[in-house]
Write a protein that holds these residues in place. Structure first.
Motif, short mmCIF file in Angstrom:
data_model
loop_
_atom_site.label_atom_id
_atom_site.label_comp_id
_atom_site.label_asym_id
_atom_site.label_seq_id
_atom_site.Cartn_x
_atom_site.Cartn_y
_atom_site.Cartn_z
N LEU A 53 0.87 -1.17 0.00
CA LEU A 53 0.00 0.00 0.00
C LEU A 53 0.91 1.22 0.00
CD1 LEU A 53 -3.03 1.12 0.51
CD2 LEU A 53 -2.18 1.48 2.82
N ILE A 54 0.66 2.13 -0.93
CA ILE A 54 1.45 3.36 -1.01
C ILE A 54 0.52 4.52 -0.71
CG2 ILE A 54 2.82 4.85 -2.53
CD1 ILE A 54 3.14 2.15 -4.24
N GLY A 55 0.93 5.39 0.19
CA GLY A 55 0.17 6.60 0.51
C GLY A 55 1.02 7.80 0.17
N ILE A 56 0.40 8.79 -0.48
CA ILE A 56 1.15 9.99 -0.89
C ILE A 56 0.19 11.17 -1.00
CG2 ILE A 56 0.93 9.35 -3.32
CD1 ILE A 56 3.66 10.72 -3.81
N ILE A 57 0.67 12.33 -0.64
CA ILE A 57 -0.08 13.57 -0.89
C ILE A 57 0.56 14.24 -2.10
CG2 ILE A 57 -0.62 15.87 -0.03
CD1 ILE A 57 -1.07 14.67 2.70
N VAL A 58 -0.28 14.55 -3.08
CA VAL A 58 0.19 15.12 -4.34
C VAL A 58 -0.62 16.36 -4.71
CG1 VAL A 58 1.00 12.91 -5.28
CG2 VAL A 58 -1.35 13.62 -5.68
N GLY A 86 -6.47 19.82 0.72
CA GLY A 86 -6.14 21.24 0.70
C GLY A 86 -6.37 21.78 -0.70
N ILE A 87 -6.03 23.03 -0.88
CA ILE A 87 -6.17 23.63 -2.21
C ILE A 87 -5.21 22.91 -3.15
CG2 ILE A 87 -5.91 25.75 -3.56
CD1 ILE A 87 -6.53 27.29 -0.97
N ASN A 88 -5.77 22.26 -4.13
CA ASN A 88 -5.00 21.51 -5.13
C ASN A 88 -4.10 20.42 -4.54
OD1 ASN A 88 -6.06 22.85 -7.39
ND2 ASN A 88 -4.66 24.56 -7.04
N LYS A 89 -4.48 19.84 -3.40
CA LYS A 89 -3.71 18.74 -2.81
C LYS A 89 -4.64 17.57 -2.53
CE LYS A 89 0.36 20.79 -1.30
NZ LYS A 89 1.65 20.25 -1.13
N TYR A 90 -4.13 16.36 -2.83
CA TYR A 90 -4.93 15.15 -2.70
C TYR A 90 -4.12 14.06 -2.02
CZ TYR A 90 -7.77 17.53 -6.15
OH TYR A 90 -8.53 18.46 -6.79
N TYR A 91 -4.80 13.32 -1.16
CA TYR A 91 -4.19 12.13 -0.57
C TYR A 91 -4.59 10.95 -1.44
CZ TYR A 91 -3.36 8.14 2.41
OH TYR A 91 -2.95 6.93 2.89
N VAL A 92 -3.59 10.19 -1.89
CA VAL A 92 -3.80 9.08 -2.81
C VAL A 92 -3.26 7.80 -2.17
CG1 VAL A 92 -3.26 8.15 -5.09
CG2 VAL A 92 -3.51 10.62 -4.78
N GLU A 93 -4.02 6.72 -2.32
CA GLU A 93 -3.54 5.41 -1.93
C GLU A 93 -3.52 4.50 -3.15
OE1 GLU A 93 -4.78 4.91 2.75
OE2 GLU A 93 -5.88 3.75 1.27
N LEU A 94 -2.45 3.74 -3.25
CA LEU A 94 -2.31 2.74 -4.30
C LEU A 94 -2.14 1.39 -3.61
CD1 LEU A 94 0.40 4.58 -6.41
CD2 LEU A 94 -2.03 4.47 -6.92
N LEU A 95 -2.88 0.40 -4.07
CA LEU A 95 -2.76 -0.95 -3.53
C LEU A 95 -2.45 -1.88 -4.68
CD1 LEU A 95 -3.10 -2.87 -1.06
CD2 LEU A 95 -5.49 -3.13 -1.79
N THR A 96 -1.40 -2.67 -4.52
CA THR A 96 -1.02 -3.57 -5.60
C THR A 96 -0.22 -4.75 -5.05
OG1 THR A 96 -0.02 -3.66 -7.81
CG2 THR A 96 1.12 -2.33 -6.16
N GLU A 97 0.07 -5.67 -5.94
CA GLU A 97 0.91 -6.81 -5.60
C GLU A 97 2.36 -6.49 -5.95
OE1 GLU A 97 -0.75 -10.20 -7.57
OE2 GLU A 97 -2.61 -10.07 -6.43
N LYS A 98 3.27 -7.21 -5.34
CA LYS A 98 4.70 -6.95 -5.49
C LYS A 98 5.13 -6.88 -6.95
CE LYS A 98 9.24 -8.66 -4.03
NZ LYS A 98 9.95 -9.62 -3.16
N ASN A 99 4.82 -7.88 -7.75
CA ASN A 99 5.30 -7.91 -9.13
C ASN A 99 4.70 -6.78 -9.97
OD1 ASN A 99 7.02 -10.05 -8.73
ND2 ASN A 99 5.53 -11.58 -9.35
N SER A 100 3.42 -6.49 -9.79
CA SER A 100 2.80 -5.39 -10.53
C SER A 100 3.49 -4.06 -10.19
CB SER A 100 1.31 -5.28 -10.21
OG SER A 100 0.62 -6.39 -10.71
N PHE A 101 3.81 -3.89 -8.93
CA PHE A 101 4.46 -2.66 -8.49
C PHE A 101 5.87 -2.55 -9.05
CE2 PHE A 101 7.03 -0.71 -4.94
CZ PHE A 101 6.71 0.60 -5.25
#
Length: 165
Positions: A53-58, A86-101
């Motif tokens: 699981l990857i979490g990032i604010i972009v 926030g203004i023009n900011k988003y929290y994003v989560e990506l969920l994947t398997e090891k090989n796909s990542f």
């Protein structure tokens, strides 16, 4: 080549990155110096896991770039980007398997480059699904190794990784 070292209590106390972490359950904190995207990829390959699981604010622009990277290849990556923080900011989560990542070089490069500029970017190894790991209103990461095998975040300048097991 990367090298992993266990951090002393004093070193842990000096890591400002951990100030927004609620540490409930963990055994140790490690630090891995990385010099390049290749070190980052090799480190991630060396770990034993199934899901990530990857979490990032972009920013809004980075969000579009991330969508392009995720959708560019036929990969098994779930992306949740419905959280505006926030203004023009988003929290994003990506969920994947090891090989796909790890086979998505563009995603690895995006994350490595983003780590140099973003305060919020973490990777969770084998997470329990349907658990809230991050409070995007307070920027607080909830660390509990009963809910995931390990938590990884970049040091502020992306010169190293902080690994919580």
């Amino acid at each position: 080549m990367f090298q992993i070292n266990e951090l002393s209590s004093e070193s842990i106390h000096n890591l400002k990155k951990l100030q927004n972490y609620s540490m409930y359950n963990y055994k140790r904190i490690l630090y891995c110096e990385i010099e390049s995207k290749i070190d980052f990829k090799n480190f991630l390959w060396s770990l034993d896991y199934k899901q990530i699981l990857i979490g990032i604010i972009v920013t809004k622009r980075e969000l579009q770039d991330l969508r392009d990277v995720v959708n560019e290849k036929e990969t098994n990556i779930e992306m949740n980007s419905n959280n505006k923080v926030g203004i023009n900011k988003y929290y994003v989560e990506l969920l994947t398997e090891k090989n796909s990542f790890l086979n998505n070089i563009e995603l690895l490069e995006f994350l490595f480059i983003s780590a140099e500029a973003n305060d919020i970017l973490f990777i969770i190894i084998d997470p329990v699904l349907d658990y809230c790991f991050f409070n995007f209103k307070t920027n607080e990461l909830f660390v509990d190794t009963a809910k995931a095998k390990a938590y990884i975040s970049f040091d502020y300048d992306a010169s190293g990784l902080i690994i919580i097991e």
